[in-house]
Design an enzyme around this catalytic site. Structure first.
Site, mmCIF file in Angstrom:
data_model
loop_
_atom_site.group_PDB
_atom_site.id
_atom_site.type_symbol
_atom_site.label_atom_id
_atom_site.label_comp_id
_atom_site.label_asym_id
_atom_site.label_seq_id
_atom_site.Cartn_x
_atom_site.Cartn_y
_atom_site.Cartn_z
ATOM 1 N N HIS A 245 -0.633 -0.085 5.359
ATOM 2 C CA HIS A 245 -1.074 1.188 6.064
ATOM 3 C C HIS A 245 -0.229 2.397 6.003
ATOM 4 C CE1 HIS A 245 -4.187 -2.030 8.742
ATOM 5 N NE2 HIS A 245 -3.760 -2.685 7.592
ATOM 6 N N GLN B 123 0.754 -0.982 -0.104
ATOM 7 C CA GLN B 123 -0.284 0.040 0.174
ATOM 8 C C GLN B 123 1.023 1.403 0.472
ATOM 9 O OE1 GLN B 123 -2.656 -0.278 3.255
ATOM 10 N NE2 GLN B 123 -3.369 -2.552 2.854
ATOM 11 N N TYR C 211 -9.444 -10.710 9.621
ATOM 12 C CA TYR C 211 -10.188 -11.022 8.667
ATOM 13 C C TYR C 211 -10.437 -12.638 8.186
ATOM 14 C CZ TYR C 211 -8.330 -6.398 6.651
ATOM 15 O OH TYR C 211 -7.974 -5.093 6.042
#
Length: 386
Positions: free
Chosen positions: A164, A102, A279
């Site tokens: 993140h 990310q 998750y």
């Protein structure tokens, strides 16, 4: 390349028609609680113009006073648009970034006094040793060349994995710069501890200095730039100039994406409280609220994977004025959230299945634009006689 062109053509044809955004208003609450809002429909006819179809992981967008629009790609490029068309040009002099997971080149913002000082701000990940740091830099622009690049803030400690990173940049009416930084996937250490920069929203001067009235300036061991903490991964943030408010959205885990009103010194709870689960379906926390921790103004279960956002202040969308538009990655949509003051009172899903929406922004001339990831689109929402 032939397949890409064919797919793009199909998308252009499919999106160039007029659409009626008239889905059922609802607020996604927990699975066991009914929505507190009545079923209402509200029609607003818009035309979706597809302006570009070849982005590779676009992330941030901003406009220069000369009308040019700049769009970042995570790999470290900034594309230049003029009059809603890609000029074929990209900025040179962009700082070296590390694109991993990310992380990479993220947000871009223009100083509110750009006409006088010429500063453009970037957030991005760059290597530091074998790890990465998130950096806020500023630079000036000469034609298409970025120069005079200054790193004004480096988030610490360095981290590996590229998870993140946030990150958005906004300025308030007083000229303070706020930026978001994700928790780097660490639980529980980063977001709830004040001795690091991760899982926080920060407030600095436009040159990186620390305001003396920040909430934790005098707290021993605390990072003085911290404005709020307990933020998991805030990838959307917007400043409401009319009401002097900051709004942010952050990813939950599996469920529990949040819309938050960002206020000085407050703790937004991650990972002690959450409306999401792990998750793998296991329980993350038994708590959805705790004294001293803020409740979200709104949350999404299931997640839409909230990302960029904008506040509609334009007269071009009278039915949406004062609403926030929230990009949805997993939801492949834009969520229009109706606000009354600081409360969310309704929601409408726009552009369902358009693709993973990374950012939605209002241009200086009042039009709404959005960019998508895998489908690589830049689209413009044009009201039709409303």
């Amino acid at each position: 390349m032939k397949n890409l062109k064919k797919r793009s053509f199909i998308l252009v044809v499919g999106l160039a028609i007029s659409m009626v955004a008239c889905t059922e208003k609802k607020v996604e609450e927990t699975n066991t609680e009914p929505s507190p809002f009545a079923t209402v429909t509200e029609k607003m006819t818009i035309k979706i113009d597809t302006l570009f179809t070849e982005f590779e992981s676009p992330w941030g967008m901003t406009w220069l006073p000369d009308g040019r629009m700049l769009v970042t790609e995570r790999k470290g490029e900034i594309l230049v648009f003029k009059d809603d068309k890609f000029t074929g040009e990209k900025l040179t002099g962009v700082p070296t970034v590390h694109e991993v997971n990310q992380a990479g080149l993220l947000d871009i913002a223009v100083h509110p006094d750009y006409a006088n000082n010429g500063w453009i701000y970037l957030s991005y990940a760059r290597p530091e040793g074998e790890k990465d740091v998130m950096v806020i830099s500023r630079a000036k622009l000469d034609g298409n060349n970025l120069h005079s690049v200054e790193e004004i803030f480096v988030c610490g400690p360095a981290w590996e994995g590229g998870r993140h990173f946030g990150s958005r940049i906004v300025f308030d009416n007083a000229g303070y710069l706020y930026f978001s930084n994700g928790d780097k996937g660490s639980r529980p250490a980063n977001a709830q501890e004040l001795d690091n920069d991760h899982g926080k929203i920060h407030r600095i001067y436009d040159d990186g200095r620390i305001p003396e009235d920040n909430p934790f300036v005098n707290t021993p061991g605390a990072r003085p730039s911290i404005w709020t903490y307990g933020n998991r991964n805030p990838q959307g943030m917007i400043y409401d100039k009319a009401n002097d408010r900051i709004w942010a959205v952050e990813h939950g885990p599996k469920g529990g994406d949040e819309l938050n009103l960002i206020e000085k010194g407050k703790n937004y709870g991650w990972p002690v409280i959450s409306y999401g689960i792990n998750y793998d379906g296991t329980i993350l926390t038994e708590l959805t609220e705790k004294e001293g921790m803020e409740q979200p103004v709104k949350y999404w279960v299931p997640s839409i994977a909230t990302c960029g956002m904008t506040l509609v202040s334009s007269d071009k969308y009278p039915a949406w004025k004062g609403n926030v538009l929230v990009a949805g990655l997993a939801g492949q949509q834009i969520a229009r959230v109706e606000l009354e003051g600081t409360k969310a009172v309704g929601e409408e899903t726009l552009l369902k299945d358009i693709g993973r929406v990374r950012q939605v922004s209002q241009s200086p001339d009042g039009y709404i634009y959005a960019i998508t990831e895998a489908t690589g689109l830049l689209v413009k929402l044009i009201p039709q006689g409303n």
